[in-house]
Design a protein around this motif. Sequence first.
Motif, short mmCIF file in Angstrom:
data_model
loop_
_atom_site.label_atom_id
_atom_site.label_comp_id
_atom_site.label_asym_id
_atom_site.label_seq_id
_atom_site.Cartn_x
_atom_site.Cartn_y
_atom_site.Cartn_z
N ALA A 204 0.27 5.56 0.26
CA ALA A 204 -0.63 6.70 0.41
C ALA A 204 -0.25 7.79 -0.59
O ALA A 204 0.92 8.06 -0.83
CB ALA A 204 -0.56 7.25 1.83
N THR B 296 -1.17 5.42 5.58
CA THR B 296 -1.53 6.84 5.69
C THR B 296 -0.82 7.55 6.84
O THR B 296 -0.92 8.77 6.97
CB THR B 296 -3.04 7.01 5.89
OG1 THR B 296 -3.42 6.55 7.21
CG2 THR B 296 -3.84 6.23 4.85
N ARG C 293 -6.87 9.69 3.05
CA ARG C 293 -5.88 9.48 2.00
C ARG C 293 -6.38 8.48 0.96
O ARG C 293 -6.96 7.44 1.30
CB ARG C 293 -4.57 8.95 2.59
CG ARG C 293 -3.70 10.03 3.20
CD ARG C 293 -2.94 10.78 2.10
NE ARG C 293 -2.24 11.92 2.64
CZ ARG C 293 -2.58 13.20 2.47
NH1 ARG C 293 -3.67 13.49 1.76
NH2 ARG C 293 -1.86 14.18 2.97
N VAL D 71 -8.82 6.36 5.45
CA VAL D 71 -8.61 5.99 4.05
C VAL D 71 -9.81 6.47 3.25
O VAL D 71 -10.95 6.10 3.54
CB VAL D 71 -8.43 4.47 3.90
CG1 VAL D 71 -8.34 4.09 2.42
CG2 VAL D 71 -7.20 4.00 4.67
N VAL E 161 -5.30 5.59 -1.41
CA VAL E 161 -4.24 4.59 -1.23
C VAL E 161 -4.15 3.73 -2.48
O VAL E 161 -5.17 3.20 -2.96
CB VAL E 161 -4.51 3.71 0.01
CG1 VAL E 161 -3.47 2.60 0.14
CG2 VAL E 161 -4.51 4.57 1.27
N SER F 252 0.83 -1.21 0.00
CA SER F 252 0.00 0.00 0.00
C SER F 252 0.86 1.25 0.00
O SER F 252 1.90 1.31 0.66
CB SER F 252 -0.91 0.02 1.23
OG SER F 252 -1.67 -1.17 1.31
N GLU G 3 -3.41 -0.96 4.25
CA GLU G 3 -3.90 0.23 3.55
C GLU G 3 -4.00 1.41 4.51
O GLU G 3 -3.58 2.53 4.20
CB GLU G 3 -5.26 -0.06 2.90
CG GLU G 3 -5.20 -1.00 1.72
CD GLU G 3 -5.13 -2.47 2.10
OE1 GLU G 3 -4.99 -3.31 1.20
OE2 GLU G 3 -5.21 -2.79 3.31
#
Length: 312
Positions: A38, A126, A306, A282, A308, A36, A122
């Motif tokens: 960001a 962030t 964010r 997210v 992602v 992941s 995920e």
Amino acid sequence: MKVIGVTEFGGPEALAIHDVPEPHAGPGQVRIKVRSIAVSPTDTGVRAGSNAAVTAAKEPPYVPGMDAAGVIDEVGDGAGFSLGDEVMAMALPDGEHGGAYVSHLVADADSVARIPAGTTLEAAATLPMNGLTAMQALRRLDLRPGQVLAVTGAAGTLGGYTIQLAKQAGLTVVADVAEKDRKLLEDLGPDQLVPRGADVAQHIRGLYPEGVDGLLDAAVQHEVALPAVKDGGGFATVRGFNGPTERGITIHQVFVPADYHADGKLDELRELVEAGQLSLRVADVLPAERAAEAHRRLEAGGVRGRLVLVFD
């Protein structure tokens, strides 16, 4: 390995997938199989060519990205991690190991931390860059419990982390808000809310006629926000604002690459998430090959949390 970057600077359409030689972990380093990434405003600057340090330090493709999370698949001597550890890390597009839009990221072990327990990769992606930025801003402002901090851009990722960290530090927090974000801001826990926009300083002065002790300008309003600060107070900027200084106000330049060797700070952030004192947000998850779409959405504005990108 696969990287997402640009060979010529431009708009989101300039982003493309490239094959480059696979890196390996050396002593004191780990290699992360990235899951992941960001997407943040600094990434669009790298893509557009506004970050001169990247072009000075690197050859194309130029790879954006300052936040990654994934699984360790190589461990160098003395790194202190194990194969299979789920971790998060900050990356530096102009640094030795390059940006985070990569399928495999080599990182110095002291720039890496395990992800918070119960958190997805995920969501963990962030946290590093904006969490460390918020910590650095508060450290530079050096306010005491009971003093007043104002936060512009409060609904954004940096603003949200700053509010929650400031409340943990015992500060009184006043934050700007658009009506559509009111519930989000109320959940973050500032003491007062004022309307966001060009009159933000006047609204803050309406609550604190002498001005606030410190201000983090996450909205990058610069001269517009500066009048909210009291004589002799502090103004933390994340975009190189230099003033003009006035009334004895100190301008604090917040430069998160200085905290790349995080020295335990990422673990502090992890512990706050695990304790329920820091919220990860997210906005959406997209396949890495849709990076251009993510950049378009971010630049259009209004994203909360964010975006992602994920590698399979």
